[in-house]
Design a protein around this motif. Structure first.
Motif, PDB file in Angstrom:
ATOM      1  N   PRO A  88       4.409  23.456  88.953  1.00 33.30           N
ATOM      2  CA  PRO A  88       3.361  24.261  89.594  1.00 33.30           C
ATOM      3  C   PRO A  88       2.172  24.449  88.657  1.00 33.30           C
ATOM      4  O   PRO A  88       2.310  24.385  87.435  1.00 33.30           O
ATOM      5  N   ASP A  89       1.027  24.707  89.244  1.00 29.98           N
ATOM      6  CA  ASP A  89      -0.213  24.735  88.468  1.00 29.98           C
ATOM      7  C   ASP A  89      -0.415  26.074  87.761  1.00 29.98           C
ATOM      8  O   ASP A  89      -1.352  26.819  88.047  1.00 29.98           O
ATOM      9  N   ASN A  90       0.497  26.392  86.841  1.00 33.08           N
ATOM     10  CA  ASN A  90       0.277  27.533  85.958  1.00 33.08           C
ATOM     11  C   ASN A  90       0.951  27.238  84.621  1.00 33.08           C
ATOM     12  O   ASN A  90       1.973  26.535  84.565  1.00 33.08           O
ATOM     13  N   PRO A  91       0.384  27.730  83.528  1.00 26.57           N
ATOM     14  CA  PRO A  91       0.846  27.348  82.183  1.00 26.57           C
ATOM     15  C   PRO A  91       2.307  27.686  81.903  1.00 26.57           C
ATOM     16  O   PRO A  91       3.011  26.907  81.263  1.00 26.57           O
ATOM     17  N   LYS A  92       2.763  28.849  82.362  1.00 23.62           N
ATOM     18  CA  LYS A  92       4.157  29.217  82.116  1.00 23.62           C
ATOM     19  C   LYS A  92       5.104  28.219  82.775  1.00 23.62           C
ATOM     20  O   LYS A  92       6.082  27.766  82.162  1.00 23.62           O
ATOM     21  N   ALA A  93       4.812  27.856  84.011  1.00 22.58           N
ATOM     22  CA  ALA A  93       5.662  26.899  84.725  1.00 22.58           C
ATOM     23  C   ALA A  93       5.669  25.547  84.022  1.00 22.58           C
ATOM     24  O   ALA A  93       6.691  24.857  83.984  1.00 22.58           O
ATOM     25  N   LYS A  94       4.538  25.176  83.443  1.00 21.65           N
ATOM     26  CA  LYS A  94       4.459  23.897  82.743  1.00 21.65           C
ATOM     27  C   LYS A  94       5.287  23.927  81.456  1.00 21.65           C
ATOM     28  O   LYS A  94       5.952  22.945  81.108  1.00 21.65           O
ATOM     29  N   LYS A 140       2.327  17.821  66.729  1.00 23.16           N
ATOM     30  CA  LYS A 140       1.648  17.636  68.015  1.00 23.16           C
ATOM     31  C   LYS A 140       2.358  18.428  69.113  1.00 23.16           C
ATOM     32  O   LYS A 140       1.708  19.033  69.978  1.00 23.16           O
ATOM     33  N   LEU A 141       3.675  18.453  69.064  1.00 23.32           N
ATOM     34  CA  LEU A 141       4.438  19.181  70.073  1.00 23.32           C
ATOM     35  C   LEU A 141       4.187  20.682  69.962  1.00 23.32           C
ATOM     36  O   LEU A 141       3.983  21.368  70.976  1.00 23.32           O
ATOM     37  N   ARG A 142       4.174  21.198  68.739  1.00 20.36           N
ATOM     38  CA  ARG A 142       3.885  22.620  68.556  1.00 20.36           C
ATOM     39  C   ARG A 142       2.480  22.957  69.060  1.00 20.36           C
ATOM     40  O   ARG A 142       2.273  23.991  69.715  1.00 20.36           O
ATOM     41  N   GLU A 143       1.525  22.091  68.789  1.00 16.70           N
ATOM     42  CA  GLU A 143       0.155  22.316  69.261  1.00 16.70           C
ATOM     43  C   GLU A 143       0.084  22.339  70.787  1.00 16.70           C
ATOM     44  O   GLU A 143      -0.687  23.109  71.370  1.00 16.70           O
ATOM     45  N   ARG A 144       0.892  21.504  71.429  1.00 19.79           N
ATOM     46  CA  ARG A 144       0.928  21.496  72.903  1.00 19.79           C
ATOM     47  C   ARG A 144       1.480  22.817  73.422  1.00 19.79           C
ATOM     48  O   ARG A 144       0.972  23.382  74.400  1.00 19.79           O
ATOM     49  N   PHE A 145       2.515  23.322  72.768  1.00 18.68           N
ATOM     50  CA  PHE A 145       3.071  24.614  73.158  1.00 18.68           C
ATOM     51  C   PHE A 145       2.039  25.730  72.972  1.00 18.68           C
ATOM     52  O   PHE A 145       1.899  26.611  73.827  1.00 18.68           O
ATOM     53  N   VAL A 146       1.332  25.691  71.857  1.00 17.42           N
ATOM     54  CA  VAL A 146       0.315  26.713  71.582  1.00 17.42           C
ATOM     55  C   VAL A 146      -0.794  26.652  72.628  1.00 17.42           C
ATOM     56  O   VAL A 146      -1.257  27.687  73.129  1.00 17.42           O
ATOM     57  N   ALA A 149       0.475  28.159  75.754  1.00 14.03           N
ATOM     58  CA  ALA A 149       0.649  29.605  75.556  1.00 14.03           C
ATOM     59  C   ALA A 149      -0.694  30.325  75.642  1.00 14.03           C
ATOM     60  O   ALA A 149      -0.791  31.425  76.212  1.00 14.03           O
ATOM     61  N   LYS A 150      -1.734  29.732  75.084  1.00 12.85           N
ATOM     62  CA  LYS A 150      -3.078  30.315  75.191  1.00 12.85           C
ATOM     63  C   LYS A 150      -3.508  30.392  76.647  1.00 12.85           C
ATOM     64  O   LYS A 150      -4.059  31.402  77.100  1.00 12.85           O
ATOM     65  N   GLN A 151      -3.256  29.315  77.386  1.00 16.30           N
ATOM     66  CA  GLN A 151      -3.630  29.290  78.797  1.00 16.30           C
ATOM     67  C   GLN A 151      -2.854  30.334  79.601  1.00 16.30           C
ATOM     68  O   GLN A 151      -3.351  30.854  80.599  1.00 16.30           O
ATOM     69  N   ALA A 152      -1.630  30.635  79.131  1.00 18.44           N
ATOM     70  CA  ALA A 152      -0.805  31.635  79.815  1.00 18.44           C
ATOM     71  C   ALA A 152      -1.231  33.058  79.470  1.00 18.44           C
ATOM     72  O   ALA A 152      -0.753  34.020  80.080  1.00 18.44           O
ATOM     73  N   GLY A 153      -2.104  33.197  78.475  1.00 16.73           N
ATOM     74  CA  GLY A 153      -2.635  34.508  78.125  1.00 16.73           C
ATOM     75  C   GLY A 153      -1.743  35.355  77.245  1.00 16.73           C
ATOM     76  O   GLY A 153      -1.904  36.583  77.208  1.00 16.73           O
ATOM     77  N   VAL A 154      -0.801  34.745  76.520  1.00 16.46           N
ATOM     78  CA  VAL A 154       0.050  35.541  75.633  1.00 16.46           C
ATOM     79  C   VAL A 154      -0.770  36.001  74.428  1.00 16.46           C
ATOM     80  O   VAL A 154      -1.744  35.357  74.031  1.00 16.46           O
TER      81      VAL A 154
END
Length: 200
Positions: A88-94, A140-146, A149-154
């Motif tokens: 689904p089109d939201n960062p947490k779901a991704k 690179k994987l950690r950067e993708r998670f970050v 996470a930014k997009q999710a607003g944490v």
């Protein structure tokens, strides 16, 4: 073992280049049996190519290890992007979708853990070429998670990114330690709990 002639090599590779055939065999052996344990002669024998052919494409075993890891990295990211794009089109779901894919990967009988962690364990020296490729993959994987996470607003995306990478690596290590004798690793559920407990 007698050297394979050119016609024999071509007969053994109707649908792939000799380079890809060598890389495929090396991938299977390095991942299953370990890099130190797998000798070049074994790869040559199972590939059905001449020694000169292998060294034409891969001048040293270190070069072959680097290409093996780069190919693993490429395939990993292809699968990750498919999982992310289907979520689904939201960062947490991704984020959860990434870990759901890894959970399914770890459950496969031919999964022996993370090839990048395995390589770093076998070659702990930082300047080893394979170690550098593996480390770049993890960064690179950690950067993708970050980023997600930014997009999710944490509130602390870098902290969450680091925690998610530790969770993922821990799941791979558990798979390596216990194989399929342990219960299925509930990585998706653990990821959801970790994300939901982050302050916004």
């Amino acid at each position: 073992m007698p050297k394979a002639n050119k016609s024999k090599e071509l007969n053994n590779t109707p649908n792939m280049s000799l380079r890809n055939q060598i890389l495929k065999v090396a991938d299977e052996l390095f991942y299953r049996d370990g890099i130190h344990t797998t000798g070049v002669d074994t790869i040559i024998a199972q590939s059905g190519v001449a020694k000169t052919t292998l060294y034409r494409y891969f001048p040293s075993k270190d070069d072959l290890v680097v290409e093996y890891l780069k190919d693993r990295d490429r395939r990993f990211w292809e699968c990750i992007e498919v999982a992310v794009n289907q979520a689904p089109d939201n960062p947490k779901a991704k984020l959860v979708a990434i870990f759901e894919w890894v959970e399914n990967l770890i459950a496969q009988p031919d999964c022996y853990g993370c090839p990048f962690l395995i390589t770093i364990t076998e070659f702990p020296t930082l300047d080893y070429p394979g170690h550098q490729v593996a480390l770049a993959h993890k960064n690179k994987l950690r950067e993708r998670f970050v980023e997600l996470a930014k997009q999710a607003g944490v509130a602390k995306p870098k902290e969450l990114g680091a925690h998610l990478l530790m969770l993922l690596d821990g799941a791979f290590v558990e798979r390596r330690l216990y194989g399929h004798s342990s219960d299925r690793i509930r990585l998706k559920a653990a990821t959801t709990i970790l994300i939901d407990n982050q302050p916004n």
